[in-house]
Design a protein around this motif. Structure first.
Motif, PDB file in Angstrom:
ATOM      1  N   GLN A 142       1.064  -0.939   0.389  1.00  0.00           N
ATOM      2  CA  GLN A 142      -0.028  -0.675   0.298  1.00  0.00           C
ATOM      3  C   GLN A 142       0.896   1.193  -0.489  1.00  0.00           C
ATOM      4  N   ARG A 143       0.602   2.235  -0.644  1.00  0.00           N
ATOM      5  CA  ARG A 143       0.910   4.030  -0.570  1.00  0.00           C
ATOM      6  C   ARG A 143      -0.377   4.993  -0.410  1.00  0.00           C
ATOM      7  N   GLY A 144      -0.346   5.184   0.072  1.00  0.00           N
ATOM      8  CA  GLY A 144      -0.912   6.173   0.800  1.00  0.00           C
ATOM      9  C   GLY A 144      -1.267   6.996   2.004  1.00  0.00           C
ATOM     10  N   LEU A 145      -1.416   8.046   1.882  1.00  0.00           N
ATOM     11  CA  LEU A 145      -1.890   8.656   3.999  1.00  0.00           C
ATOM     12  C   LEU A 145      -3.070   8.199   3.806  1.00  0.00           C
ATOM     13  N   ALA A 199       1.679   3.230   4.607  1.00  0.00           N
ATOM     14  CA  ALA A 199       1.193   2.337   4.949  1.00  0.00           C
ATOM     15  C   ALA A 199       0.471   1.802   5.810  1.00  0.00           C
ATOM     16  N   THR A 200      -0.474   1.999   6.305  1.00  0.00           N
ATOM     17  CA  THR A 200      -0.799   2.047   7.133  1.00  0.00           C
ATOM     18  C   THR A 200      -1.575   0.718   7.395  1.00  0.00           C
ATOM     19  N   GLY A 201      -2.748   0.244   6.226  1.00  0.00           N
ATOM     20  CA  GLY A 201      -3.591  -0.736   6.208  1.00  0.00           C
ATOM     21  C   GLY A 201      -2.401  -2.045   5.943  1.00  0.00           C
ATOM     22  N   TYR A 202      -1.856  -1.615   4.996  1.00  0.00           N
ATOM     23  CA  TYR A 202      -0.766  -3.162   4.766  1.00  0.00           C
ATOM     24  C   TYR A 202      -0.148  -3.623   6.130  1.00  0.00           C
ATOM     25  N   SER A 203       0.745  -2.227   6.851  1.00  0.00           N
ATOM     26  CA  SER A 203       1.434  -2.652   8.767  1.00  0.00           C
ATOM     27  C   SER A 203       0.478  -3.430   9.470  1.00  0.00           C
ATOM     28  N   ALA A 204      -1.331  -2.914   9.533  1.00  0.00           N
ATOM     29  CA  ALA A 204      -2.574  -3.741  10.133  1.00  0.00           C
ATOM     30  C   ALA A 204      -2.274  -5.093   9.667  1.00  0.00           C
ATOM     31  N   SER A 205      -2.329  -5.432   8.409  1.00  0.00           N
ATOM     32  CA  SER A 205      -2.444  -6.972   7.903  1.00  0.00           C
ATOM     33  C   SER A 205      -0.988  -8.118   7.917  1.00  0.00           C
ATOM     34  N   LYS A 206      -0.308  -7.119   7.828  1.00  0.00           N
ATOM     35  CA  LYS A 206       0.737  -8.129   8.497  1.00  0.00           C
ATOM     36  C   LYS A 206       1.328  -8.301   9.891  1.00  0.00           C
ATOM     37  N   HIS A 207       0.820  -7.221  11.120  1.00  0.00           N
ATOM     38  CA  HIS A 207       0.967  -7.579  12.666  1.00  0.00           C
ATOM     39  C   HIS A 207       0.214  -8.360  13.568  1.00  0.00           C
ATOM     40  N   ALA A 208      -1.761  -8.633  11.672  1.00  0.00           N
ATOM     41  CA  ALA A 208      -2.521  -9.403  11.919  1.00  0.00           C
ATOM     42  C   ALA A 208      -2.004 -10.453  12.041  1.00  0.00           C
ATOM     43  N   LEU A 209      -1.324 -10.638  11.093  1.00  0.00           N
ATOM     44  CA  LEU A 209      -0.230 -12.453  10.594  1.00  0.00           C
ATOM     45  C   LEU A 209       0.455 -12.836  11.894  1.00  0.00           C
ATOM     46  N   GLN A 210       1.264 -10.972  12.161  1.00  0.00           N
ATOM     47  CA  GLN A 210       2.092 -11.953  13.339  1.00  0.00           C
ATOM     48  C   GLN A 210       0.832 -12.318  14.843  1.00  0.00           C
ATOM     49  N   GLY A 211       0.316 -11.746  14.871  1.00  0.00           N
ATOM     50  CA  GLY A 211      -0.381 -11.912  15.860  1.00  0.00           C
ATOM     51  C   GLY A 211      -0.661 -13.251  16.171  1.00  0.00           C
ATOM     52  N   PHE A 212      -1.599 -13.532  14.093  1.00  0.00           N
ATOM     53  CA  PHE A 212      -2.408 -14.937  14.404  1.00  0.00           C
ATOM     54  C   PHE A 212      -0.869 -16.220  14.857  1.00  0.00           C
ATOM     55  N   PHE A 213      -0.166 -16.344  13.784  1.00  0.00           N
ATOM     56  CA  PHE A 213       1.104 -17.220  14.550  1.00  0.00           C
ATOM     57  C   PHE A 213       1.380 -17.062  15.185  1.00  0.00           C
ATOM     58  N   ASN A 214       1.442 -15.841  15.819  1.00  0.00           N
ATOM     59  CA  ASN A 214       2.282 -16.181  17.189  1.00  0.00           C
ATOM     60  C   ASN A 214       1.763 -16.851  18.425  1.00  0.00           C
ATOM     61  N   ALA A 215       0.590 -16.747  18.564  1.00  0.00           N
ATOM     62  CA  ALA A 215      -0.937 -18.054  18.916  1.00  0.00           C
ATOM     63  C   ALA A 215      -1.377 -18.811  18.969  1.00  0.00           C
ATOM     64  N   LEU A 216      -1.047 -18.951  17.069  1.00  0.00           N
ATOM     65  CA  LEU A 216      -1.346 -19.940  16.838  1.00  0.00           C
ATOM     66  C   LEU A 216       0.112 -21.323  17.049  1.00  0.00           C
ATOM     67  N   ARG A 217       1.180 -21.149  16.925  1.00  0.00           N
ATOM     68  CA  ARG A 217       2.194 -21.353  17.545  1.00  0.00           C
ATOM     69  C   ARG A 217       2.433 -22.906  18.878  1.00  0.00           C
ATOM     70  N   PRO A 218       1.879 -21.748  19.864  1.00  0.00           N
ATOM     71  CA  PRO A 218       1.676 -22.596  21.117  1.00  0.00           C
ATOM     72  C   PRO A 218       0.737 -23.321  20.777  1.00  0.00           C
ATOM     73  N   GLU A 219      -0.787 -23.708  20.113  1.00  0.00           N
ATOM     74  CA  GLU A 219      -1.885 -24.286  20.056  1.00  0.00           C
ATOM     75  C   GLU A 219      -1.006 -25.558  19.474  1.00  0.00           C
ATOM     76  N   LEU A 220      -0.088 -25.729  18.656  1.00  0.00           N
ATOM     77  CA  LEU A 220       0.661 -26.679  18.182  1.00  0.00           C
ATOM     78  C   LEU A 220       1.665 -27.683  18.527  1.00  0.00           C
ATOM     79  N   THR A 221       2.065 -26.607  20.643  1.00  0.00           N
ATOM     80  CA  THR A 221       2.609 -27.688  21.315  1.00  0.00           C
ATOM     81  C   THR A 221       2.273 -29.370  21.402  1.00  0.00           C
ATOM     82  N   GLY A 222       1.151 -29.836  21.166  1.00  0.00           N
ATOM     83  CA  GLY A 222       0.979 -31.191  20.884  1.00  0.00           C
ATOM     84  C   GLY A 222       1.514 -31.725  19.574  1.00  0.00           C
ATOM     85  N   SER A 223       2.532 -30.743  18.948  1.00  0.00           N
ATOM     86  CA  SER A 223       2.664 -31.370  17.671  1.00  0.00           C
ATOM     87  C   SER A 223       3.732 -31.410  17.020  1.00  0.00           C
ATOM     88  N   PRO A 224       4.641 -31.294  17.709  1.00  0.00           N
ATOM     89  CA  PRO A 224       6.466 -30.705  18.064  1.00  0.00           C
ATOM     90  C   PRO A 224       7.116 -30.687  16.354  1.00  0.00           C
TER      91      PRO A 224
END
Length: 338
Positions: A142-145, A199-224
């Protein structure tokens, strides 16, 4: 005697600090990734024969990733909307490397068409029998104010970058859990760690991915055997700028600007593949000073906010003046070309 030992230890520690500082000044990735690239398992050992599904494989980072994985002997599922471009990438893989036609599947995919994702996943599984690695690379920038940007742009970014990635992951992950192994790798961005003006919207979408996968990772401790890997590049030469959203969904970017200051696509992917071969959970990939900046964000957020305001203000001023917003912060800015 004790004073002599302390003196030796002091000078040894000082030398170590200076060596590390010298390495960091020249670094283009985080220390863990540097170690993996230099001393870790080589890609042609870890990835040979593995089935890797790449989204966004028709150009830029995704295309280069296909080539370097093909060089390592991986078998590929290539996905994007443009089937003709995918066929070109496949043909290049076959001509340049030792893969056979059966080792590369072209699988057109629209990340926005989430209803089609179960069928596409089944098609990949029918063809190869398994998926060892999913690389979520598809998306737009994204590029824009913010004050000038339609809300529909933000909706489109979240639908594509975030929900499209989550949807494909939702289809592939159960298969990996059943087989007891796999890598879910997602190309995020340094903008997913520290917000980027214009790139506020782009940053938001990438922050969302970081949060999602960081939360998913400990859910998979039973699948090392399953690794969740987040790949965070800084400025890299790719097609993501040309395809960026602007203030309106249907308005394209007038000029991609000068990209010569950015890391080459080839080098970025070399580091990505090294990290994937060693199953790193997160990778920071960037030239200085952007790499230093993310370390400052991690360990000295107060200083980071000061720097963000200073550098972000300059970026916005350049954008408003009609200059290349994506040019290096620390060089003389160039006027946009038409």
């Amino acid at each position: 005697m004790e004073e002599g030992v302390c003196c030796v230890l002091f000078w040894a520690a000082l030398v170590c600090v200076l060596v590390l500082l010298g390495l960091f000044i020249r670094a283009d990735c985080d220390f863990t990734l540097q170690w993996a690239k230099t001393f870790g398992t080589k890609p042609d050992v870890a990835l040979r024969g593995k089935v890797v599904w790449i989204t966004g494989a028709s150009g830029g980072i995704g295309e280069e990733l296909a080539y370097q994985l093909a060089a390592a002997g991986a078998r590929l599922v290539l996905s994007a909307r443009r089937e003709a471009a995918l066929e070109r990438v496949k043909q290049n893989c076959l001509e340049r490397y030792t893969l056979e036609d059966k080792d590369v599947l072209v699988l057109p995919l629209d990340l926005l068409d989430r209803a089609s994702h179960p069928e596409k996943t089944e098609a990949a599984l029918r063809y190869f029998g398994n998926i060892d690695m999913l690389v979520n690379n598809g998306g737009r920038s994204q590029r824009g104010l913010f004050v000038d940007t339609d809300v529909e742009v933000y909706q489109s970014l979240m639908e594509l970058n975030y929900l499209g990635t989550v949807s494909i992951t939702k289809q592939v992950l159960p298969h990996m859990i059943r087989q007891g192994s796999g890598i879910i790798a997602t190309v995020s961005s340094l903008a997913g760690l520290a917000g980027t003006p214009l790139a506020t919207g782009y940053s938001a979408s990438k922050h969302a991915l970081q949060g999602f996968f960081n939360a998913l990772r400990p859910e998979l401790t039973g699948s090392p055997g399953i690794t969740i890997s987040m790949i965070c590049p800084g400025p890299v030469v790719s097609q993501i700028v040309q395809n960026a959203f602007t203030e309106h969904v249907d308005k394209s970017l007038s000029s991609a600007g000068d990209q010569t200051h950015k890391m080459s696509t080839e080098r970025c992917v070399q580091l990505m593949v090294a990290g994937l071969a060693n199953q790193l959970k997160e990778m920071w990939i960037s030239h200085q000073p952007f790499l230093l900046f993310v370390y400052v964000w991690q360990y000295m957020p107060t200083l980071a906010w000061y720097l963000t305001n200073k550098l972000g203000s300059k970026r916005v001023q350049n954008f408003k003046a009609g200059l290349d917003a994506d040019s290096a912060y620390f060089t003389k800015m160039k006027a946009k070309t038409t």
